[in-house]
Write a protein that holds these residues in place. Structure first.
Motif: not given
Lengths: 290, 602
Positions: A25, A95-96, A29, A75, A58-61
């Motif tokens: 996991q 994860p997508e 990243v 979100e 949500w993964a807007h890092a």
């Protein structure tokens, strides 16, 4: 091997599996370099009116590397809003990382990197956005009451229509609010009190085949036990073509598609009514599609 | 069977405690949460009392002085803040106002005190008492376990408590949650030591009873959740002594016979309230009035938001599953497995011992069980369960992540220690035996050692890894079984614990902002910002404001309840997206928004 030994061994296997799972996991990243490469891929293909969104939403890092480009960092993804753009970059990570395009969307390009995949998609062909109410709020006619009691709300201050003196929340204006699980750009139209209708009307609109209205109560509104249900209606002329009663705790971003024929839709009204208006933060959008 | 503590046990406890302290000290770069910042402020104010005591001792105990010095944050007992303040005065290195005149405004009444020893930066000095208590707790868990559950279970329990990302993260703070966890545990330990065992092998101990009464007072003087300890003890005592309550006929007629009242209970009624009163200055002159206000404050506590599986809970009823599910998700996976195993073991032992009373056929199974003091497992179980059960009540606020039932978790770890013991026993099975030839016996011994070592590594290292890689964002940790940190985004779970994430943007702010930039710190408090200044972590020219319309930079702490605000900021600034995102594990915890200058691209 006896039973306790097998049991203990099973626990150790689970623990080992856990450790491996956690490392996998972590390893998925993306780091700064990966985001930077993804941003370069997006920028090198960028065309006017394109849009960026992330998968999972949500993964807007990676957003800072895409600075200056219009993007969605809410979100969850609003595919309807995305469909207003000719092309959409989906910057995907675990994860997508391999999202499925919504029905009718076309895959134009897929650019896999180490831990990010950039997908370029286009919305279904055949429909074009003709008019978006949020961009034409100044042209709206806002009023309260009905018939002889109808009073125009004609004070336009800082992008908001007020009925008389400017009011902090009893107004109609553009805003971003959390509704049904994500922040949305909407027209705020807080219900008035004691059943007095609030109307937002537009005239002389472009011809279209469909009027699509979304509406709902804000997250803050549905949390409260206050006020009464809100009745929302869409009127073409004097004909009510969509009507919904929103209960005080009713969460949702409700879509109403109204087919238009001939000159229908060149003018329409949204009417909002509530018996008690405390915390009845009603919001909507309205779009014409040709 | 009880094993009296020998030197080895004390040595192991000391090593564990010092290791824990060392790990905490090595990972102090943890942002200041809202509550900690308030306690920094309170500690600073309360420390002025020592000045009064030194300069005019006669006035130190007057109502006027108490009302003035201890006015702030009266909703919590003063003891932890007095300790934080004393530690700060003794060990902290406050700024020198003659060299840095601007630093005056960072202190209460613009007067930084003179350093005494000046060993640590200010926040570290404030945190020191809590860090020490956290270390003591680790040693105490080991000692309790070693005496009553066995060395292996004890070691496992201590390590599994040490290596919990949430608890480890909370252990850094000058707050009350880990200190009250320590005092609760010490209350339980000292109480247990003071009680006679029901099988008569251990006599009552007045000395430990006094210690129990003192520990409870210190627990109560730390945080109000310690008030649930006496009812728990009473319930457990009545249950385990239920057969001793009976109706007897005397010459005066029938009366109820009670089991002997524990010495500790007498201590609870005398020493505990006296010490509780003595250590809370606000009670000195108006005990009834302040306690009435105190209890009513907590009975009517605001409901803050909690984001749990995509629902933003703002008011009752809250889901009863919250503390259990959150713990299952935020305690490292192997620890959860061991706890479940320990729980099964407790249930089995309880069932077998219960059935053996009525079914002689079960007695052989009972005789194979470990020799334990009667009531011990139920005592552990209740100390684990009650803190969880209180938060599980649908009307009890569930904000604050996992910290509000933290005092039940050391007992959860002791139960997990029983699980570990079961695993190790299982692995010993095939290699046990005495009739093997010498060569084969040696090989079996090594095989057993290898299995044992492997078990310790596989069951403790993942937890240690998770903990030591989540030191800055421990409250955002979710275990790998539920998807790791990604579950916060995927399932809609609480991400951050009030305001601390600003710490991880300080480097970005210090390096990239033009002089005198106005920064809206959002959920980070003024007290936290001035401590960042005092610790030299934030550029002093940065101007904090809490009004994004008047700011050029906004630090958005990702909480579901604040997302409207991020929308407002985005619209106000006209920015396309955040300029900096702190996203450990890929999940944004903090978005830094800047008014576009045309040079945003990193």
């Amino acid at each position: 091997m006896n039973r306790p030994f097998v049991g203990s061994l099973a626990v150790l296997i689970v623990a080992a599996g856990y450790f491996v799972l956690a490392r996998v996991q972590e390893a998925r990243v993306p780091d700064a370099e990966e985001w930077s490469r993804a941003a370069q891929e997006v920028r090198s293909r960028w065309e006017a009116d394109d849009w960026v969104l992330f998968s999972p939403a949500w993964a807007h890092a990676g957003a800072p590397w895409l600075a200056g480009l219009p993007m969605d960092i809410a979100e969850k993804t609003d595919w309807y809003e995305a469909s207003k753009h000719p092309r959409v970059f989906v910057v995907a990570s675990a994860p997508e990382r391999s999202p499925t395009p919504p029905e009718g969307w076309r895959v134009l390009e897929t650019i896999p990197l180490d831990r990010v995949t950039v997908h370029l998609w286009a919305p279904p062909e055949g429909e074009t956005l003709a008019w978006d109410g949020r961009r034409h709020l100044e042209a709206a006619r806002v009023s309260r009451g009905l018939g002889p009691q109808q009073v125009p709300c004609d004070t336009f201050r800082n992008g908001r229509w007020h009925c008389g003196a400017p009011h902090p929340w009893q107004n109609v204006g553009l805003i971003d609010r959390d509704i049904d699980g994500r922040v949305r750009e909407v027209i705020w139209a807080h219900a008035r009190d004691q059943g007095e209708p609030l109307e937002i009307a537009w005239q002389d609109l472009p011809e279209a085949r469909r009027l699509t209205v979304h509406w709902g109560l804000t997250q803050r509104a549905v949390e409260q036990d206050t006020g009464s249900p809100v009745v929302a209606e869409v009127l073409l002329g004097d004909r009510v073509v969509a009507r919904q009663t929103l209960d005080i705790h009713e969460s949702g971003w409700f879509r109403h598609d109204i087919p238009l024929t001939g000159h229908e839709g060149r003018s329409f009204r949204i009417r909002i009514t509530a018996r008690r208006n405390q915390d009845r933060q009603f919001c909507f959008t309205a779009d014409l599609w040709r | 069977m009880r094993r009296p503590l020998d030197r080895r046990a004390w040595a192991v406890a000391l090593v564990l405690a010092l290791t824990h302290l060392g790990l905490l000290a090595a990972t102090l770069d943890v942002g200041f949460s809202r509550d900690e910042s308030f306690y920094f402020n309170a500690a600073e104010q309360y420390s002025r009392w020592f000045d009064v005591l030194q300069e005019t001792p006669g006035k130190a105990f007057s109502k006027e002085t108490v009302d003035r010095v201890f006015a702030y944050n009266g909703e919590h007992p003063a003891l932890p803040k007095i300790l934080f303040g004393a530690s700060w005065r003794l060990f902290g290195s406050p700024r020198d106002p003659s060299a840095e005149p601007w630093a005056r405004s960072w202190y209460h009444e613009n007067t930084p005190p003179k350093p005494i020893l000046g060993w640590f930066r200010e926040s570290t000095a404030m945190r020191l008492p809590a860090l020490l208590l956290a270390a003591v707790l680790v040693g105490a868990i080991y000692l309790f376990g070693a005496e009553f559950l066995g060395h292996r279970a004890a070691l496992a329990a201590a390590l599994l408590w040490m290596f919990q990302p949430h608890a480890f993260w909370h252990s850094h703070f000058a707050c009350f949650d880990v200190p009250v966890t320590a005092w609760w545990f010490l209350s339980a330990w000292t109480l247990w030591k003071s009680l006679p065992s029901q099988d008569g092998r251990r006599r009552p101990s007045p000395g430990w009873a006094i210690a129990a009464a003192v520990a409870l007072a210190l627990a109560l003087d730390t945080k109000h959740n310690a008030f649930f300890f006496p009812p728990l003890v009473l319930i457990w005592w009545i249950w385990t002594r239920r057969r001793a309550f009976r109706l007897v006929s005397t010459s005066w007629g029938p009366r109820i016979a009670f089991p002997p009242i524990p010495w500790a209970f007498l201590g609870y009624l005398t020493i505990t309230p006296l010490l509780y009163w003595a250590l809370w200055p606000r009670l000195w002159h108006d005990p009834i009035g302040h306690l009435k206000w105190y209890f009513s404050f907590h009975a009517r506590h605001d409901y803050y938001w909690a984001y749990f599986f995509g629902t933003l809970y703002t008011k009752p009823p809250f889901p009863w599953s919250f503390p259990f599910v959150m713990s299952a998700m935020t305690i490292p996976g192997p620890t959860v497995v061991l706890f479940l195993l320990g729980l099964v073991r407790i249930a089995r032992e309880g069932l077998v011992r219960g059935l053996a009373r009525v079914a002689p056929v079960v007695r052989r199974v009972r005789d194979s069980l470990p020799d334990r003091e009667p009531g011990l497992l139920s005592f552990l179980f209740l100390n684990f369960l009650i803190p969880f059960a209180i938060i599980a009540h649908p009307k009890v606020p569930i904000f604050g992540g996992t910290k509000h039932w933290l005092h039940g978790v050391p007992f959860l770890c002791l139960i997990a220690g029983l699980g570990m013991d079961a695993v190790l026993r299982g692995l010993e099975g095939p290699s046990a035996g005495t009739d093997a030839p010498p060569g084969l016996a040696g090989s079996r011994r090594w095989r057993r050692v290898a299995w044992t070592a492997l078990a310790w590594v596989l069951l403790v290292v993942p937890a240690a890894w998770d903990t030591l890689t989540h030191t800055a964002d421990g409250s955002s940790y979710y275990n790998a079984f539920v998807g790791g940190r990604a579950v916060m985004g995927q399932e809609g779970m609480q991400r951050e614990f009030w305001g601390n994430s600003a710490h991880d943007a300080l480097g970005y702010l210090n390096e990239s902002l033009p002089p005198k930039t106005r920064v809206d710190f959002h959920d980070t408090t003024w007290d936290a910002v001035r401590m960042y200044w005092r610790d030299g972590l934030l550029r002093r020219d940065i101007v904090p404001v809490w009004d994004f319309r008047n700011a050029d930079v906004f630090l958005f702490h990702w909480h579901k309840e604040f997302t409207d605000l991020e929308g407002d900021v985005r619209r106000e600034f006209g920015a396309s997206g955040p300029s900096f995102v702190w996203a450990p594990g890929g999940v944004p915890l903090l978005d830094v928004w800047r008014r576009p200058t045309g040079q945003e691209h990193p």
